[in-house]
Design a protein around this motif. Structure first.
Motif, short mmCIF file in Angstrom:
data_model
loop_
_atom_site.label_atom_id
_atom_site.label_comp_id
_atom_site.label_asym_id
_atom_site.label_seq_id
_atom_site.Cartn_x
_atom_site.Cartn_y
_atom_site.Cartn_z
N GLY A 27 0.73 -1.26 0.28
CA GLY A 27 -0.01 0.07 0.67
C GLY A 27 0.87 1.24 0.09
N LEU A 28 1.83 0.73 0.87
CA LEU A 28 2.93 2.10 0.94
C LEU A 28 3.61 3.02 -0.46
CD1 LEU A 28 4.03 1.94 4.69
CD2 LEU A 28 2.48 4.17 3.52
N ALA A 32 3.71 5.31 -3.67
CA ALA A 32 4.70 6.60 -3.26
C ALA A 32 4.54 6.73 -5.25
CB ALA A 32 5.47 5.04 -3.04
N LYS A 33 4.01 5.42 -5.59
CA LYS A 33 3.76 5.13 -6.94
C LYS A 33 2.85 6.20 -8.20
CE LYS A 33 6.00 0.26 -7.94
NZ LYS A 33 5.18 -0.53 -8.57
N ALA A 34 1.43 6.41 -6.43
CA ALA A 34 0.11 7.15 -7.32
C ALA A 34 0.72 8.37 -7.52
CB ALA A 34 -0.43 7.01 -6.46
N ALA A 35 2.20 9.07 -6.36
CA ALA A 35 2.71 9.95 -6.80
C ALA A 35 3.35 11.08 -7.65
CB ALA A 35 3.58 10.68 -5.16
N ASP A 36 3.90 9.67 -8.55
CA ASP A 36 4.35 8.94 -9.92
C ASP A 36 3.61 9.71 -10.92
OD1 ASP A 36 7.17 9.77 -8.26
OD2 ASP A 36 7.61 7.91 -7.58
N GLY A 37 2.31 9.35 -10.73
CA GLY A 37 1.51 9.84 -11.47
C GLY A 37 1.32 7.68 -12.05
N LYS A 38 1.60 6.94 -11.74
CA LYS A 38 1.97 5.06 -11.65
C LYS A 38 1.07 4.60 -11.05
CE LYS A 38 6.28 5.49 -12.46
NZ LYS A 38 8.01 4.36 -12.18
N SER A 39 0.34 3.77 -11.71
CA SER A 39 -1.07 2.97 -11.81
C SER A 39 -1.44 2.37 -9.76
CB SER A 39 -0.18 0.97 -12.32
OG SER A 39 0.65 0.75 -11.31
#
Length: 474
Positions: A27-28, A32-39
């Motif tokens: 989840g963490l 982090a990926k979401a912040a980078d625009g990733k899935s």
């Protein structure tokens, strides 16, 4: 600590806390990926327990199995008499063949060359668990999370919601049931009795899907079906639908629900239910949640029928029966004596916080008490996890003392009262010839298993592995 104990401890941790830690870590990472625009992780998808398990041969040896052998009494200076303080165990080797326990051998017994051999790693062996009151045909489990909605008009609101949702869920029914069966297996259950809706909305749709699901799991689950007129037998004009369901075969019990509160015609409702059971030579399992004023007359009317129809004796279950908690000791003793004489079974989902059921009193009065998880994560109840060992834990905390002997005795509520030791501390399970339906848990004894609810690392049904892992020996 020896090597096998280290491995067992590590495996127990990974099967328990480790899974939660992994999910948190993912989840963490997803955040982090979401912040980078990733899935991101799809939190709307439910991961049910794994269904792929090792296929075991028809015959094999199971080493280092911990079996209970008796109770240990100790004298304490502050007590007048010795008390049971511990449970003794021994490590044994089991030979499993043809789905049964073929031999129980000394742990150092020689194993024939070429025989498949697996290592229980010193884990405790307990009988399989039995969920004897569950609704596997309808659940949110296996799909996106939904909590129950508020009610303003009692169960009428739940029925209205059910009429709206049943057809939407019908195409998903088999997969949702499969998810629940895998969840049951992960908690050590391989025997169940499931209620199944028969109603004017889904008609026989739920029944067809439940039969297909049980066929799918026939190698790892013993199951029976109770057809259940959830919307009221008379109130929803479901009598002919119930007849159709019984004619279709594969049904073991005819159900019913609150003949006074739902059908507003206790005598006709009870009589119709009984006649269906007699006509099709099946048992009865009736939900009665009503207060004593209407429930007790309904129970007695059913028992009147049982006295006249011997085929029903030993084949009738009263489910929930909250009214029994309202009775005085004398009243409870009287109705319990009649129930025992006719072979009536009591099924309970072990309600917490209200309607504290006199399950211990009924069990000790000779009534067959069976337990189940009832609604499991559906529109009737957001809770429920198919864990029968947890039900034993709840009964222990409500009605028994927290001593070695009394906690040990509550295991029976999860196993249908098949227990390793009897009240005298004599070993009565397993015996040669017993069905190899059993659980391996990282616990030292039954009392610890009930109190601490350890993970079930290997779940067997008739010698087959239904869930978990089993390392090869050597």
């Amino acid at each position: 600590m020896n090597g096998s104990q280290v491995e067992l401890s590590r495996r127990g941790f990974m099967a328990g806390a480790g899974a939660g830690s992994l999910a948190l870590g993912l989840g963490l990472a997803a955040g982090a990926k979401a912040a980078d625009g990733k899935s991101m992780i799809d939190v709307g998808a439910v991961t049910t327990p794994v269904s792929d398990v090792t296929k075991l041969p028809d015959a094999y040896h199971l080493l280092n199995v911990r079996l209970e052998t008796g109770f240990v009494e100790e004298k304490k200076s502050w007590l007048d008499a010795p008390v049971i303080a511990h449970t003794s165990t021994e490590l044994k080797t089991l030979r499993i063949a043809g789905g049964k326990i073929a031999e129980i051998l000394d742990s150092k017994a020689a194993i024939p060359a070429g025989m498949a051999t697996y290592d229980a790693q010193g884990q405790l062996l307990l009988p399989t668990f039995r969920d004897m009151h569950i609704h596997l045909d309808k659940t949110f489990y296996g799909g996106p999370w939904e909590a129950t909605l508020p009610r303003e008009h009692g169960r009428a609101d739940r029925i209205a919601q059910e009429r709206e949702i049943l057809l939407k869920l019908l195409p998903l029914a088999e997969e949702r049931t499969a998810a629940m069966v895998r969840l049951m297996h992960s908690h050590g259950t391989t025997v169940c009795r499931s209620h199944c809706n028969v109603d004017p909305v889904s008609k026989l749709g739920n029944l067809e899907h439940l039969k297909a699901s049980f066929e799918r799991f026939k190698d790892t689950l013993d199951s029976k079906i109770i057809i259940f007129p959830q919307h009221g037998l008379l109130a929803s004009n479901s009598v002919e639908l119930m007849r159709e369901a019984l004619k279709s075969g594969g049904v073991s019990y005819v159900g019913g629900v609150d003949p006074s509160a739902f059908d507003n015609a206790m005598e006709k409702s009870v009589d119709t239910t009984v006649q269906l059971a007699i006509d099709f030579n099946v048992g009865i399992d009736i939900h009665i949640h009503e207060p004593r004023q209407t429930a007790i007359p309904a129970f007695n009317r059913i028992m009147d029928h049982m006295e006249k129809n011997k085929q029903l004796q030993g084949n009738v279950t009263f489910s929930h029966a909250y009214s029994l908690a309202e009775l005085s000791k004398e009243e409870l003793s009287d109705i319990a004596a009649r129930m025992k004489a006719l072979g009536v079974t009591l099924a309970s989902a072990v309600p917490l916080g209200k309607d504290a059921m006199p399950l211990r009193e009924l069990h000790e009065a000779g009534i067959k008490v069976i337990c189940g998880t009832d609604s499991t994560m559906d529109w009737w109840d957001s809770f429920g996890n198919c864990d029968m060992l947890q039900k034993a834990n709840e009964i222990a905390r409500i009605q028994y003392r927290s001593t070695e002997f009394e906690i040990n005795r509550t295991l029976g509520y999860a196993t249908g009262f098949v227990t390793p030791l009897n009240d005298k501390g004599e070993q009565v399970w397993p015996k040669v010839g017993d069905e190899a339906s059993m659980n391996l848990l990282p616990a030292s004894c039954s009392a610890e298993a009930v109190a601490r609810l350890p993970v079930r690392n290997a779940v067997f049904h008739k010698g087959k592995l239904a869930y978990g892992t089993l390392p090869k020996a050597g």
